[in-house]
Design a protein around this motif. Sequence first.
Motif, short mmCIF file in Angstrom:
data_model
loop_
_atom_site.label_atom_id
_atom_site.label_comp_id
_atom_site.label_asym_id
_atom_site.label_seq_id
_atom_site.Cartn_x
_atom_site.Cartn_y
_atom_site.Cartn_z
N ASP A 163 -27.37 -26.10 -12.93
CA ASP A 163 -27.09 -24.78 -12.48
C ASP A 163 -27.46 -24.36 -10.93
N GLN A 164 -28.69 -24.71 -10.55
CA GLN A 164 -28.89 -24.19 -9.26
C GLN A 164 -28.26 -24.85 -8.20
N ALA A 165 -27.88 -26.29 -8.54
CA ALA A 165 -27.19 -26.98 -7.53
C ALA A 165 -25.64 -26.49 -7.42
N GLN A 166 -25.08 -26.16 -8.76
CA GLN A 166 -23.62 -25.61 -8.64
C GLN A 166 -23.62 -24.14 -8.06
N ALA A 168 -25.83 -23.09 -5.66
CA ALA A 168 -25.94 -23.19 -4.30
C ALA A 168 -24.75 -23.78 -3.56
N ARG A 169 -24.08 -24.77 -4.27
CA ARG A 169 -22.72 -25.50 -3.50
C ARG A 169 -21.72 -24.15 -3.46
N TYR A 170 -21.59 -23.67 -4.44
CA TYR A 170 -20.38 -22.60 -4.44
C TYR A 170 -20.89 -21.39 -3.59
N VAL A 171 -21.90 -21.04 -3.26
CA VAL A 171 -22.31 -19.93 -2.53
C VAL A 171 -22.30 -20.41 -1.01
N HIS A 180 -18.82 -14.24 5.76
CA HIS A 180 -19.59 -13.19 5.57
C HIS A 180 -21.04 -13.76 5.36
N PRO A 181 -22.23 -13.00 5.50
CA PRO A 181 -23.41 -13.78 5.35
C PRO A 181 -23.80 -13.60 3.54
N VAL A 182 -23.32 -14.64 3.06
CA VAL A 182 -23.63 -15.11 1.50
C VAL A 182 -24.45 -16.28 1.62
N SER A 183 -25.47 -16.03 0.87
CA SER A 183 -26.53 -17.19 0.95
C SER A 183 -27.49 -17.18 -0.35
N ILE A 184 -28.49 -18.28 -0.57
CA ILE A 184 -29.33 -18.16 -1.74
C ILE A 184 -30.76 -17.63 -1.27
#
Length: 338
Positions: A163-166, A168-171, A180-184
């Motif tokens: 879930d974390q990997a998915q 992160a890739r999608y973000v 736009h600044p979208v990040s983990i």
Amino acid sequence: MRVGRRARQLLLTGFAVAALAACEILPNEPTPPEDIPQVAPTRPRAAPQPAPSPTTGIDTTPAPSTAPRSAASRELAAYYGRLQQDLLVQGLLRTDGGGPDTPFTDTMLVRNFERIALAEEYARGAGFTRSSGELGRVKKWNGPVRISVDFGASVDADQRITDQAQVARYVARLARVTRHPVSISQSNANFHVLFMGEDDSDQLKPRIRALVPEISDSALSIFDNLPRGIHCLVLAFSGSPNGYDYARAVALIRAEHPDLLRQSCIHEELAQGLGLGNDSPTARPSIFNDDDEFALLTTHDEMLLKILYDPRLKPGMSADQARPIVRELAARMTGGPS
């Protein structure tokens, strides 16, 4: 079989300075929102490092439980597993993003943008009561979007890693598409994605309360006895009284989902939490359609996000104010006016 909407987006408004706003965006402490929110899928390895609290930096995510899953959770997982298989057999839950069989023009893109980004699915201040369907105003984030991932104890170590990997890739994709600044960010998040199941019900509301201390009891009651037809949902909070500038969001994704439904919820919830909060039965190819034809964000949906996050579109703009900009962008993206 057909199903109801996989995701639900609710908009909570009405806080004095920044109801549930991130500290980095607005300096004042939030005040309580309105009582009722507005509306908006191997073997265990070593557990990943626990996530720090978005506000304190102290670990609040429980370690995976070793207890067997309850009968209710197993039954729900079996139901969602059958549902996913039924949809796939029908040729639904496509992951190809659209193709020659799903053409659309700039006129269609404008129409879909207005229905998905401007109209609200639910009436403001009335929970899950449907809205009149009239076009509303532009809703989006002005400041950075910092996304954290939290888990209930029922989610095992392997699933957490996936879930974390998915997410992160999608973000990363959302940041690229929107510019736009979208990040983990686990340390100062303002968009919280919770993976929790039936066996985490005693953790869910306290966790949301910890993330959003000022949320009202009536708003929290949305999470009581969610029908299984609601696979996932997102609560989006505006950054000003009765405003349209998003400042915080909390998404819930059911832990019982199989792989594709789970990933579909990730795609839809995060995009809805950015401002594409409604559905349209004419939108194609799109995840913002009740027909479940597409499971993952499509090329069409990427265009909607690009339009929404064009700097010329401001939160609170009316449909009439936004339309000339939307038409210009849609024509450019589709190769010219139709």
